[in-house]
Design a protein around this motif. Sequence first.
Motif, PDB file in Angstrom:
ATOM      1  N   GLY A  30     -30.552  91.562  25.403  1.00 57.37           N
ATOM      2  CA  GLY A  30     -29.499  92.501  25.772  1.00 57.37           C
ATOM      3  C   GLY A  30     -29.630  93.825  25.040  1.00 57.37           C
ATOM      4  O   GLY A  30     -29.439  94.895  25.625  1.00 57.37           O
ATOM      5  N   LEU A  31     -29.999  93.757  23.770  1.00 55.75           N
ATOM      6  CA  LEU A  31     -30.202  94.983  23.000  1.00 55.75           C
ATOM      7  C   LEU A  31     -31.402  95.776  23.501  1.00 55.75           C
ATOM      8  O   LEU A  31     -31.356  97.003  23.615  1.00 55.75           O
ATOM      9  CB  LEU A  31     -30.369  94.652  21.516  1.00 55.75           C
ATOM     10  N   VAL A  32     -32.484  95.078  23.819  1.00 55.15           N
ATOM     11  CA  VAL A  32     -33.672  95.748  24.349  1.00 55.15           C
ATOM     12  C   VAL A  32     -33.357  96.356  25.719  1.00 55.15           C
ATOM     13  O   VAL A  32     -33.759  97.479  26.025  1.00 55.15           O
ATOM     14  CB  VAL A  32     -34.865  94.767  24.448  1.00 55.15           C
ATOM     15  N   GLY A  33     -32.604  95.621  26.541  1.00 59.64           N
ATOM     16  CA  GLY A  33     -32.285  96.098  27.882  1.00 59.64           C
ATOM     17  C   GLY A  33     -31.471  97.373  27.901  1.00 59.64           C
ATOM     18  O   GLY A  33     -31.675  98.232  28.761  1.00 59.64           O
ATOM     19  N   ILE A  34     -30.574  97.558  26.969  1.00 58.10           N
ATOM     20  CA  ILE A  34     -29.722  98.745  26.979  1.00 58.10           C
ATOM     21  C   ILE A  34     -30.354  99.920  26.234  1.00 58.10           C
ATOM     22  O   ILE A  34     -29.905 101.053  26.364  1.00 58.10           O
ATOM     23  CB  ILE A  34     -28.311  98.435  26.419  1.00 58.10           C
ATOM     24  N   THR A  35     -31.416  99.684  25.499  1.00 56.45           N
ATOM     25  CA  THR A  35     -32.006 100.748  24.684  1.00 56.45           C
ATOM     26  C   THR A  35     -32.445 101.956  25.510  1.00 56.45           C
ATOM     27  O   THR A  35     -32.220 103.093  25.111  1.00 56.45           O
ATOM     28  CB  THR A  35     -33.193 100.203  23.871  1.00 56.45           C
ATOM     29  N   ALA A  36     -33.064 101.743  26.654  1.00 61.43           N
ATOM     30  CA  ALA A  36     -33.566 102.864  27.459  1.00 61.43           C
ATOM     31  C   ALA A  36     -32.434 103.772  27.933  1.00 61.43           C
ATOM     32  O   ALA A  36     -32.608 104.986  27.981  1.00 61.43           O
ATOM     33  CB  ALA A  36     -34.354 102.342  28.655  1.00 61.43           C
ATOM     34  N   GLY A  37     -31.304 103.197  28.291  1.00 59.16           N
ATOM     35  CA  GLY A  37     -30.232 104.008  28.852  1.00 59.16           C
ATOM     36  C   GLY A  37     -29.007 104.140  27.985  1.00 59.16           C
ATOM     37  O   GLY A  37     -27.937 104.495  28.474  1.00 59.16           O
ATOM     38  N   CYS A  38     -29.144 103.906  26.687  1.00 60.18           N
ATOM     39  CA  CYS A  38     -27.951 103.884  25.833  1.00 60.18           C
ATOM     40  C   CYS A  38     -27.221 105.224  25.795  1.00 60.18           C
ATOM     41  O   CYS A  38     -26.014 105.254  25.607  1.00 60.18           O
ATOM     42  CB  CYS A  38     -28.307 103.422  24.424  1.00 60.18           C
ATOM     43  N   SER A  39     -27.912 106.329  26.018  1.00 61.19           N
ATOM     44  CA  SER A  39     -27.244 107.635  25.955  1.00 61.19           C
ATOM     45  C   SER A  39     -26.616 108.046  27.274  1.00 61.19           C
ATOM     46  O   SER A  39     -25.841 109.005  27.310  1.00 61.19           O
ATOM     47  CB  SER A  39     -28.247 108.711  25.522  1.00 61.19           C
ATOM     48  N   VAL A  40     -26.914 107.337  28.361  1.00 56.65           N
ATOM     49  CA  VAL A  40     -26.428 107.769  29.674  1.00 56.65           C
ATOM     50  C   VAL A  40     -25.662 106.696  30.437  1.00 56.65           C
ATOM     51  O   VAL A  40     -25.275 106.916  31.578  1.00 56.65           O
ATOM     52  CB  VAL A  40     -27.596 108.296  30.550  1.00 56.65           C
ATOM     53  N   CYS A  41     -25.431 105.542  29.831  1.00 58.72           N
ATOM     54  CA  CYS A  41     -24.718 104.456  30.513  1.00 58.72           C
ATOM     55  C   CYS A  41     -23.324 104.272  29.921  1.00 58.72           C
ATOM     56  O   CYS A  41     -23.142 104.344  28.710  1.00 58.72           O
ATOM     57  CB  CYS A  41     -25.494 103.145  30.397  1.00 58.72           C
ATOM     58  N   GLU A  42     -22.362 104.020  30.802  1.00 59.27           N
ATOM     59  CA  GLU A  42     -20.990 103.733  30.382  1.00 59.27           C
ATOM     60  C   GLU A  42     -20.935 102.339  29.740  1.00 59.27           C
ATOM     61  O   GLU A  42     -21.799 101.507  29.991  1.00 59.27           O
ATOM     62  CB  GLU A  42     -20.063 103.774  31.597  1.00 59.27           C
ATOM     63  N   PRO A  43     -19.916 102.049  28.936  1.00 60.45           N
ATOM     64  CA  PRO A  43     -19.807 100.730  28.308  1.00 60.45           C
ATOM     65  C   PRO A  43     -19.783  99.565  29.299  1.00 60.45           C
ATOM     66  O   PRO A  43     -20.391  98.521  29.043  1.00 60.45           O
ATOM     67  CB  PRO A  43     -18.491 100.814  27.524  1.00 60.45           C
ATOM     68  N   TRP A  44     -19.110  99.710  30.437  1.00 61.07           N
ATOM     69  CA  TRP A  44     -19.087  98.623  31.421  1.00 61.07           C
ATOM     70  C   TRP A  44     -20.490  98.358  31.956  1.00 61.07           C
ATOM     71  O   TRP A  44     -20.860  97.214  32.197  1.00 61.07           O
ATOM     72  CB  TRP A  44     -18.115  98.916  32.563  1.00 61.07           C
ATOM     73  N   ALA A  45     -21.289  99.424  32.136  1.00 62.86           N
ATOM     74  CA  ALA A  45     -22.657  99.269  32.623  1.00 62.86           C
ATOM     75  C   ALA A  45     -23.527  98.609  31.558  1.00 62.86           C
ATOM     76  O   ALA A  45     -24.410  97.812  31.883  1.00 62.86           O
ATOM     77  CB  ALA A  45     -23.241 100.616  33.028  1.00 62.86           C
ATOM     78  N   ALA A  46     -23.270  98.921  30.291  1.00 60.18           N
ATOM     79  CA  ALA A  46     -24.021  98.287  29.204  1.00 60.18           C
ATOM     80  C   ALA A  46     -23.774  96.780  29.190  1.00 60.18           C
ATOM     81  O   ALA A  46     -24.699  95.992  28.954  1.00 60.18           O
ATOM     82  CB  ALA A  46     -23.633  98.906  27.864  1.00 60.18           C
ATOM     83  N   LEU A  47     -22.548  96.379  29.473  1.00 61.73           N
ATOM     84  CA  LEU A  47     -22.228  94.954  29.543  1.00 61.73           C
ATOM     85  C   LEU A  47     -22.989  94.281  30.688  1.00 61.73           C
ATOM     86  O   LEU A  47     -23.585  93.219  30.510  1.00 61.73           O
ATOM     87  CB  LEU A  47     -20.723  94.767  29.719  1.00 61.73           C
ATOM     88  N   VAL A  48     -23.008  94.912  31.845  1.00 63.85           N
ATOM     89  CA  VAL A  48     -23.742  94.366  32.994  1.00 63.85           C
ATOM     90  C   VAL A  48     -25.237  94.299  32.688  1.00 63.85           C
ATOM     91  O   VAL A  48     -25.893  93.291  32.963  1.00 63.85           O
ATOM     92  CB  VAL A  48     -23.479  95.214  34.262  1.00 63.85           C
ATOM     93  N   ILE A  49     -25.775  95.349  32.104  1.00 59.26           N
ATOM     94  CA  ILE A  49     -27.199  95.391  31.757  1.00 59.26           C
ATOM     95  C   ILE A  49     -27.533  94.272  30.773  1.00 59.26           C
ATOM     96  O   ILE A  49     -28.554  93.598  30.900  1.00 59.26           O
ATOM     97  CB  ILE A  49     -27.583  96.773  31.197  1.00 59.26           C
ATOM     98  N   GLY A  50     -26.674  94.051  29.788  1.00 58.47           N
ATOM     99  CA  GLY A  50     -26.909  92.997  28.809  1.00 58.47           C
ATOM    100  C   GLY A  50     -26.868  91.606  29.414  1.00 58.47           C
ATOM    101  O   GLY A  50     -27.682  90.746  29.071  1.00 58.47           O
ATOM    102  N   ILE A  51     -25.934  91.369  30.317  1.00 57.40           N
ATOM    103  CA  ILE A  51     -25.853  90.053  30.971  1.00 57.40           C
ATOM    104  C   ILE A  51     -27.095  89.800  31.817  1.00 57.40           C
ATOM    105  O   ILE A  51     -27.704  88.730  31.748  1.00 57.40           O
ATOM    106  CB  ILE A  51     -24.564  89.950  31.813  1.00 57.40           C
TER     107      ILE A  51
END
Length: 136
Positions: A29-50
């Motif tokens: 989950g941490l690796v998955g959100i790393t690419a878009g951490c500056s441009v993704c909303e928190p709800w999207a980060a949750l979806v990306i992590g799942i």
Amino acid sequence: MFTDMIITRRTTGETMYDITMCMNGALSGLVGITAGCSVCEPWAALVIGIVAGWVYIFWSSLLVKLKIDDAVDAIPVHFGNGMWGCIATGLFASPGLVDQAYGTSNYGWFYNWGMGNGSGKLLAIEICGVLFIIGW
């Protein structure tokens, strides 16, 4: 961990909790959100992590089926979820955050689609980037 437990229960009939899957799933989950951490909303980060957890389980199972030895599952965590993170950026990049960070109008495909545009320019760029990395 719970997804892996459910899959194991369905395939073997036994319930097994694997702490390694849990730790690597969290790392995925941490690796998955790393690419878009500056441009993704928190709800999207949750979806990306799942989704990253599911991507990890897929890649880990694929390596076992292909009989590729990866004792610590570094390939599923970093390669599989690195690719997913790049593609997820092309899907979930928020217009406000992209404009604030980069001053451009290339947003994630879901936002473009929601605005009636349907332009997948950023998604196509991310997919090309993933293909170039694979080729490298």
